[in-house]
Enzyme design. Structure first.
Site, PDB file in Angstrom:
ATOM      1  N   ASN A   1       0.869  -1.311  -0.130  1.00  0.00           N
ATOM      2  CA  ASN A   1       0.083  -0.035   0.084  1.00  0.00           C
ATOM      3  C   ASN A   1       0.841   1.283   0.024  1.00  0.00           C
ATOM      4  OD1 ASN A   1      -1.891   2.104   0.368  1.00  0.00           O
ATOM      5  ND2 ASN A   1      -2.387   1.288   2.732  1.00  0.00           N
TER       6      ASN A   1
ATOM      7  N   LYS B   1       0.153   4.288  -0.446  1.00  0.00           N
ATOM      8  CA  LYS B   1      -0.365   5.532   0.062  1.00  0.00           C
ATOM      9  C   LYS B   1      -0.240   6.613  -0.785  1.00  0.00           C
ATOM     10  CE  LYS B   1      -0.280   3.297   4.665  1.00  0.00           C
ATOM     11  NZ  LYS B   1      -0.069   3.374   6.054  1.00  0.00           N
TER      12      LYS B   1
ATOM     13  N   HIS C   1      -9.403   1.260   4.916  1.00  0.00           N
ATOM     14  CA  HIS C   1      -8.395   1.292   5.592  1.00  0.00           C
ATOM     15  C   HIS C   1      -8.302   2.548   6.849  1.00  0.00           C
ATOM     16  CE1 HIS C   1      -3.936   2.637   6.292  1.00  0.00           C
ATOM     17  NE2 HIS C   1      -3.764   1.434   5.787  1.00  0.00           N
TER      18      HIS C   1
ATOM     19  N   GLU D   1      -6.809   4.981   7.811  1.00  0.00           N
ATOM     20  CA  GLU D   1      -6.465   6.359   7.505  1.00  0.00           C
ATOM     21  C   GLU D   1      -7.661   6.987   6.726  1.00  0.00           C
ATOM     22  OE1 GLU D   1      -1.649   5.499   6.973  1.00  0.00           O
ATOM     23  OE2 GLU D   1      -2.802   5.479   5.317  1.00  0.00           O
TER      24      GLU D   1
ATOM     25  N   GLU E   1      -5.371  -4.779  10.401  1.00  0.00           N
ATOM     26  CA  GLU E   1      -4.507  -3.878  10.548  1.00  0.00           C
ATOM     27  C   GLU E   1      -4.588  -3.256  11.976  1.00  0.00           C
ATOM     28  OE1 GLU E   1      -2.507  -2.156   6.967  1.00  0.00           O
ATOM     29  OE2 GLU E   1      -4.085  -1.268   7.329  1.00  0.00           O
TER      30      GLU E   1
ATOM     31  N   GLY F   1       2.512   2.328  10.659  1.00  0.00           N
ATOM     32  CA  GLY F   1       3.398   3.494  10.698  1.00  0.00           C
ATOM     33  C   GLY F   1       4.129   3.810  11.805  1.00  0.00           C
TER      34      GLY F   1
ATOM     35  N   SER G   1       3.386  -2.421  10.115  1.00  0.00           N
ATOM     36  CA  SER G   1       4.809  -2.258  10.418  1.00  0.00           C
ATOM     37  C   SER G   1       5.165  -3.676   9.643  1.00  0.00           C
ATOM     38  CB  SER G   1       5.195  -2.081  11.669  1.00  0.00           C
ATOM     39  OG  SER G   1       4.754  -0.835  11.950  1.00  0.00           O
TER      40      SER G   1
END
Length: 253
Positions: free
Chosen positions: A12, A14, A97, A99, A169, A175, A215
């Site tokens: 991904n 991003k 996701h 985010e 996730e 991150g 991660s």
């Protein structure tokens, strides 16, 4: 892991890489991952899709978009439909996701509408789920993740469910450099498979791939992917570096 489920290494990206950088990256990656037993997917920004889709032709790399709208067309400024993505040669779309949920207000109901539209367009969704650190500390990880998935899969048939991908996730591990322990990741992925068995039966649950994200790197990929209910990874930062991503793709080499 069941022999029926092929390990997926999905990057991904991003909001990273220009169209030119993206094409250069996949041209380099093509040679690195040749002959790998994993299914390799690159989740690239919308503007990179045309060039990347062309560059991966004839290779083992598949292309994912990072989002899509559920409507086929209309007055939705700045949005992209599943039909548009399908025509460009997209194989998967990442939806839900954390985010997208946190920064853009994406809800479980929106994820469900997107999943339906993606499947109707002949593409496959990678549906993300996961808990915050507070939710984990309060002991509600199981209830929260089950709710996310149950709503996301409303109206999805057993046959469709066996082909889509679910990515667990933990939000606190995205991150941050923190990774859930192998046992923590396996526990939640195993719970997700149990839920799929409840919803669709054991056969579908055994065929649906469940990824871990948060991660994932060259150092922990093998231990994670060796777990019985973890069928690969949704990889963030490490997927932006060809050599690091290759090590994840070839986790068992």
């Amino acid at each position: 892991m069941s022999g029926k489920r092929v390990i997926m290494a999905a990057g991904n990206w991003k909001m990273n890489k220009t169209p030119r950088e993206a094409v250069e990256f996949v041209n380099h990656l093509r040679g690195l991952i040749k002959g790998s037993s994993s299914e390799v997917v690159v989740g690239v920004p919308f503007v990179c899709i045309p060039g990347v889709a062309e560059a991966v032709k004839g290779s083992d790399i598949k292309v994912a978009a990072q989002n899509a709208h559920w409507e086929a067309s209309g007055a939705y400024t700045g949005e992209v439909s599943c039909g548009m993505l399908k025509e460009l040669g997209v194989d998967y779309v990442i939806i839900g996701h954390s985010e997208r949920r946190e920064y853009f207000g994406e809800t479980n109901e929106m994820v469900n509408k997107k999943a339906r539209a993606i499947l109707d367009a002949g593409v496959l969704p990678i549906i993300c789920c996961g808990e915050t650190l507070t939710q984990r500390e309060q002991g509600v990880t199981k209830e929260h993740v089950r709710y996310q998935i149950k709503v996301a899969l409303l109206g999805i048939t057993a046959q469709e469910a066996s082909r889509l991908v679910i990515a667990y996730e933990p939000i606190w591990a995205i991150g941050t450099g923190k990774t859930a322990t192998v046992e923590q990741a396996q526990e939640v992925c195993g719970m997700i498979r149990e839920l799929l068995a409840e919803l669709y039966g054991k056969d579908v649950a055994e065929r649906t791939r469940i990824l871990y994200g948060g991660s994932v790197n060259a150092g922990n990929a093998k231990a994670l992917f060796d777990m019985p209910d973890i069928d690969g990874g949704l990889v963030g930062g490490a997927s932006l570096k060809p050599d690091a991503f290759e090590k994840i793709v070839r986790h068992d080499a």
